[in-house]
Scaffold this active site. Structure first.
Site, PDB file in Angstrom:
ATOM      1  N   ASP A 103       3.759  15.096  13.711  1.00 36.32           N
ATOM      2  CA  ASP A 103       3.841  14.855  12.265  1.00 36.32           C
ATOM      3  C   ASP A 103       2.449  14.889  11.643  1.00 36.32           C
ATOM      4  O   ASP A 103       2.094  14.033  10.834  1.00 36.32           O
ATOM      5  CB  ASP A 103       4.525  13.513  11.984  1.00 36.32           C
ATOM      6  CG  ASP A 103       5.043  13.425  10.548  1.00 36.32           C
ATOM      7  OD1 ASP A 103       5.275  14.494   9.948  1.00 36.32           O
ATOM      8  OD2 ASP A 103       5.215  12.310  10.033  1.00 36.32           O
ATOM      9  N   LEU A 130       0.817  -1.219   0.000  1.00 34.18           N
ATOM     10  CA  LEU A 130       0.000   0.000   0.000  1.00 34.18           C
ATOM     11  C   LEU A 130       0.845   1.261   0.000  1.00 34.18           C
ATOM     12  O   LEU A 130       0.370   2.330  -0.381  1.00 34.18           O
ATOM     13  CB  LEU A 130      -0.921   0.013   1.237  1.00 34.18           C
ATOM     14  CG  LEU A 130      -1.940  -1.118   1.318  1.00 34.18           C
ATOM     15  CD1 LEU A 130      -2.626  -1.108   2.670  1.00 34.18           C
ATOM     16  CD2 LEU A 130      -2.953  -1.000   0.204  1.00 34.18           C
ATOM     17  N   GLY A 131       2.065   1.182   0.446  1.00 37.97           N
ATOM     18  CA  GLY A 131       2.921   2.356   0.481  1.00 37.97           C
ATOM     19  C   GLY A 131       4.130   2.090   1.347  1.00 37.97           C
ATOM     20  O   GLY A 131       4.220   1.074   2.039  1.00 37.97           O
ATOM     21  N   GLY A 148       6.835   3.987   4.136  1.00 40.35           N
ATOM     22  CA  GLY A 148       7.094   5.122   5.005  1.00 40.35           C
ATOM     23  C   GLY A 148       8.555   5.269   5.325  1.00 40.35           C
ATOM     24  O   GLY A 148       9.418   4.663   4.691  1.00 40.35           O
ATOM     25  N   GLY A 149       8.847   6.087   6.324  1.00 42.45           N
ATOM     26  CA  GLY A 149      10.220   6.399   6.668  1.00 42.45           C
ATOM     27  C   GLY A 149      10.967   5.222   7.246  1.00 42.45           C
ATOM     28  O   GLY A 149      12.181   5.164   7.163  1.00 42.45           O
ATOM     29  N   PHE A 150      10.241   4.275   7.847  1.00 40.90           N
ATOM     30  CA  PHE A 150      10.968   3.145   8.444  1.00 40.90           C
ATOM     31  C   PHE A 150      10.213   1.834   8.260  1.00 40.90           C
ATOM     32  O   PHE A 150      10.339   0.918   9.042  1.00 40.90           O
ATOM     33  CB  PHE A 150      11.225   3.382   9.936  1.00 40.90           C
ATOM     34  CG  PHE A 150       9.986   3.629  10.763  1.00 40.90           C
ATOM     35  CD1 PHE A 150       9.295   2.583  11.350  1.00 40.90           C
ATOM     36  CD2 PHE A 150       9.502   4.907  10.941  1.00 40.90           C
ATOM     37  CE1 PHE A 150       8.173   2.796  12.115  1.00 40.90           C
ATOM     38  CE2 PHE A 150       8.386   5.133  11.716  1.00 40.90           C
ATOM     39  CZ  PHE A 150       7.710   4.087  12.301  1.00 40.90           C
ATOM     40  N   GLY A 151       9.465   1.736   7.183  1.00 40.82           N
ATOM     41  CA  GLY A 151       8.805   0.471   6.921  1.00 40.82           C
ATOM     42  C   GLY A 151       7.822   0.548   5.773  1.00 40.82           C
ATOM     43  O   GLY A 151       7.555   1.615   5.232  1.00 40.82           O
ATOM     44  N   LYS A 159       1.849  -2.789   8.979  1.00 39.23           N
ATOM     45  CA  LYS A 159       3.080  -2.012   8.799  1.00 39.23           C
ATOM     46  C   LYS A 159       4.249  -2.875   9.257  1.00 39.23           C
ATOM     47  O   LYS A 159       4.323  -3.276  10.412  1.00 39.23           O
ATOM     48  CB  LYS A 159       3.023  -0.717   9.594  1.00 39.23           C
ATOM     49  CG  LYS A 159       4.276   0.163   9.416  1.00 39.23           C
ATOM     50  CD  LYS A 159       4.276   1.367  10.354  1.00 39.23           C
ATOM     51  CE  LYS A 159       3.211   2.365   9.977  1.00 39.23           C
ATOM     52  NZ  LYS A 159       3.331   3.617  10.784  1.00 39.23           N
ATOM     53  N   VAL A 165       3.924  -0.762   4.223  1.00 35.76           N
ATOM     54  CA  VAL A 165       2.577  -1.110   4.660  1.00 35.76           C
ATOM     55  C   VAL A 165       1.923  -1.990   3.600  1.00 35.76           C
ATOM     56  O   VAL A 165       1.982  -1.704   2.406  1.00 35.76           O
ATOM     57  CB  VAL A 165       1.742   0.162   4.903  1.00 35.76           C
ATOM     58  CG1 VAL A 165       0.361  -0.209   5.424  1.00 35.76           C
ATOM     59  CG2 VAL A 165       2.443   1.094   5.880  1.00 35.76           C
TER      60      VAL A 165
END
Length: 821
Positions: free
Chosen positions: A631, A512-513, A515-518, A534, A520
């Site tokens: 954030d 699905l996408g 992120g900064g550290f993983g 995640k 999803v």
């Protein structure tokens, strides 16, 4: 019958007959639609006007100084409920001795409505203080004056005689219906003549706000220029504190009850050339009348803001826990006043309060005598002693109590049964006998604390044996640093093999996408439930702390506008978080994509704004922990199947412990463009940091553009662009054309002004989330909202090493990048 007159004067100056007035109309003259009269000091104008974009015409008085926005500051309207529909109106003295407004057919649409007199001897004077007076030219007797018939504004010199023997609330001012309609609105301001006097604001017949009783030198709980003075004749004057104030200042200050239900003090600021709101009645949620119901107490700094007084419990626990506090509280233990002739009740003393409504004056020479009188009267529920006025008691439900963090309140002693009394010295002052039951409860509390501590240690040891030492040690560090007692064991633990099966071994098609550290993934559990998983990157050197933060924080948060963490999985090097699935992806995926933007009409966008606001209110004020998200951005707002927003990604969140309001850090994380100036440059964050991010997000929702989409344009950012348009009076150009013609222009403009207030450079200038919700949800007139100052970063150009994460998430999870300071 003896009468007690309360003269309500906004500025406590009786200018009538003191100032000279050279501007007048005699019976041979009239004022037509194209004419105006200007007071001799050039402060006020009298004439015909149309408010805003209305085409109706009214006769009124307004300040000659209208501000840079060109809006008239109208202070009085004659025909407010009967407007003219064209420019044929005339103001003149009629042959029956009345001042009248006539339409083109010579029909009277408004009249001064006084007994007839010889009109040939009458003259109209327009005074320097804005008062319009009809008087006899021979005797100088005032026949009628506008100051006796105010609309929505208090002006210098206004005087009202109120019959003090009539113990009821008497309205003096009534709001406009809307910013462009001066007809009688829902809100009224007046005086409650029950002793001691109070200023009230009502919504129709319901109390909406009050200022606390007058105790001889101030109104309890109100930091404004309002005051009361008494002369030798026993007359009481209500109005401004006038110390060290000049007559010139008095000409440029007034109170107005606006169409949204606030009493507002407006001053002219020479430096800015604008009318500024310097005080208004509802400055927090606690200022709304009876917010916490009978025997409830409101404190805007607490979370939740409402609590029951000692000795009381919620009347309806279910509603109370949902945040509906209007039902209030009831006693745990009945008073013993009439029990076998023995009076064992005592008092619990609270300090620094806005004391409750419905006080009664009682004759008492000292505080002890006041206490004795109350304890001797079984109907007396509380008392307060104030040296300037004496003793006040309360015999009805204690309602509209507010606790203050600053020193503007007063003491209140509340009657309790002996079993509900504590051992504080304040209580002993009025009831020295202390029940042995208090000591028993202390012993029980100590025992419970020992049991809880032992249980906690055992849980940590169990978790270490089952899941290894690395993550357990990390949890212990978090507990020590954030001074909280969250147990990771409370969160359901998922089996790794089942999550591998649910995501088809984390197949690329389920991604699905990132992120900064993983990454999803979408997954489907054995029971058919869709989830988002995640997966912490094994190569990430920073992800462990963010993983632990999210587990520790979000597992304890339950709110409809926060994404729900279903559980986690820790096995070996694998660390995974399992969330509820959001089928409509994240806000940025719809808001900034022209293919989907039309799904977000203004009603939907406003609903999303309200949901984000409520979620942030829960984090900052209403949850058991005070959480700073750090954030907040469009990609971290997820949308469910009904486009309801949910704040997500708590990997960078911080828990504030105790009385902490601000923290400094050497590790700045988040997304540039949403970070507040004090956080990005100094590592200093607080709830006002989230407010800044919220303001940026609000501007994005209204405009349909990213904050950093202006790199190739004249403006440096969305903030700079909005500020430029604001100063050029062209703010309508900021609004997304898809919603500009939706018929909600006032609501959209209010959101823009609130957003600009949220992104101001200095944290102390930004409103807290409670005030943001109040300004957005209570339909404030734009003209009475505070004027924003220049946003932070509005004049700074983004550079490549300060770029935002431009890869928006295309799913229902947030993607946060970590940027070093």
């Amino acid at each position: 019958m003896a009468f007690f007159h309360i003269h309500v004067i906004l500025l406590c100056l009786l200018w009538l007959g003191v100032v000279s007035a050279q501007v007048y109309l005699d019976p041979s003259q009239s004022l037509t639609d194209s004419d105006t009269l200007v007071s001799s000091n050039a402060v006020f104008k009298l004439g015909f006007f149309s408010p805003g974009n209305s085409t109706n015409r009214y006769v009124g008085v307004w300040y000659t100084q209208g501000g840079s926005d060109g809006k008239q500051e109208v202070v009085w309207v004659a025909n407010r409920d009967n407007p003219l529909t064209d420019s044929s109106g005339v103001l003149k003295i009629s042959e029956d001795g009345n001042l009248r407004v006539l339409n083109g057919e010579n029909t009277s649409i408004w009249s001064s409505n006084v007994p007839g007199s010889d009109y040939r001897n009458l003259v109209v004077h327009f005074m320097d203080n804005g008062n319009l007076i009809l008087l006899s030219n021979d005797s100088g007797q005032v026949i009628w004056q506008s100051f006796d018939h105010p609309t929505d504004v208090f002006l210098p010199g206004m005087t009202f005689s109120i019959d003090g023997t009539v113990k009821e609330k008497q309205a003096l001012l009534r709001s406009w219906k809307s910013p462009v309609d001066p007809s009688s609105g829902n809100f009224t301001v007046g005086i409650d003549t029950h002793s001691p006097p109070q200023v009230f604001l009502w919504d129709d017949d319901r109390p909406y706000w009050r200022n606390g009783p007058w105790i001889g030198n101030l109104f309890v709980g109100v930091k404004s220029a309002l005051s009361i003075t008494t002369d030798n004749a026993g007359e009481v004057y209500f109005g401004f504190t006038l110390s060290n104030q000049s007559a010139q200042w008095l000409q440029h200050v007034h109170f107005v009850v606006n169409c949204n239900g606030s009493l507002v003090q407006r001053d002219w600021d020479n430096s800015s050339g604008k009318w500024e709101t310097v005080w208004y009645s509802q400055q927090s949620e606690c200022d709304f009348y009876g917010k916490c119901g009978p025997f409830g107490s409101c404190n805007a700094t607490n979370s939740p803001i409402c609590g029951c007084l000692r000795g009381f419990v919620p009347k309806n626990s279910t509603e109370w826990n949902k945040g509906n506090w209007t039902g209030g509280c009831v006693r745990k233990t009945l008073l013993q006043c009439d029990t076998v002739g023995v009076k064992t009740d005592g008092f619990w003393k609270l300090a620094n309060l806005k004391v409750p409504d419905n006080a009664q004056w009682v004759s008492a020479a000292s505080e002890d005598e006041c206490s004795s009188q109350c304890i001797g009267d079984c109907s007396c529920l509380a008392f307060g002693y104030y040296p300037s006025i004496g003793c006040m008691t309360w015999n009805d439900s204690l309602i509209d109590i507010e606790e203050y963090s600053d020193n503007r309140g007063h003491d209140l002693s509340i009657r309790l049964a002996s079993s509900d009394q504590g051992v504080s010295t304040q209580q002993q002052k009025h009831h020295p006998s202390v029940s042995w039951k208090s000591g028993r409860w202390i012993v029980i509390a100590v025992v419970l604390l020992v049991v809880v501590s032992i249980t906690f240690i055992l849980r940590i040891k169990w978790f270490r044996r089952k899941y290894g030492t690395r993550i357990t040690q990390q949890a212990k560090i978090m507990f020590k640093r954030d001074k909280t007692y969250i147990q990771i064991g409370d969160l359901p633990m998922f089996d790794l093999e089942k999550l591998v099966t649910a995501t088809n071994d984390f197949h690329e098609s389920n991604k699905l996408g990132r992120g900064g550290f993983g990454t999803v993934y979408k997954g489907k559990l054995e029971n058919g439930e869709d989830v988002a998983v995640k997966r912490l990157s094994k190569l990430s050197g920073q992800g462990l702390e963010e993983f632990m933060t999210e587990v520790l924080v979000i597992s304890k948060l339950q709110h409809r506008n926060l994404v729900r963490l279903l559980g986690c999985c820790v096995k070996g090097e694998e660390k995974l978080l399992v969330y509820e699935y959001m089928p409509n992806k994240s806000l940025d995926a719809l808001l900034f994509d022209r293919l989907y933007q039309e799904l977000l009409g203004w009603k939907t966008r406003f609903s999303i704004i309200q949901g984000i606001s409520r979620g942030l209110l829960y984090l900052h004020r209403d949850s058991r922990l005070k959480i700073i998200h750090r954030d907040l951005k469009a990609s971290n707002i997820l949308l469910d199947d009904k486009l309801n927003p949910k704040i997500s990604d708590f990997g960078m969140a911080k828990i504030f412990g105790g009385s902490e309001d601000q923290v400094d850090t050497n590790r700045v994380v988040g997304t540039f463009g949403y970070m507040s100036p004090e956080y990005a440059t100094k590592g200093r964050f607080s709830e006002k940091s989230d407010i800044y991010s919220y303001g940026v997000l609000l501007l994005e929702i209204v405009s349909g553009r990213r904050n950093t989409s202006f790199r190739n344009e004249e403006s440096l950012s969305l903030l700079a662009h909005a500020w430029k348009l604001w100063n050029e009076d062209d703010i309508l150009s900021l609004i997304d054309p898809l919603v500009l013609e939706s018929g909600f222009q006032d609501e959209i403009l209010r959101c823009i002004q609130v957003a600009l207030l949220c992104v101001q450079e200095l944290p102390e200038d930004r409103p807290n989330i409670s005030m943001v919700i109040s300004m957005i949800d209570t339909d404030f007139c734009i003209s009475v909202l505070p004027r924003p100052t220049q946003p932070g970063f509005s004049q700074r150009r983004y550079t490549h090493n300060q770029s935002e994460n431009v890869t928006s998430s295309v799913n229902r999870v947030s993607l946060s990048y970590i940027t070093g300071r």
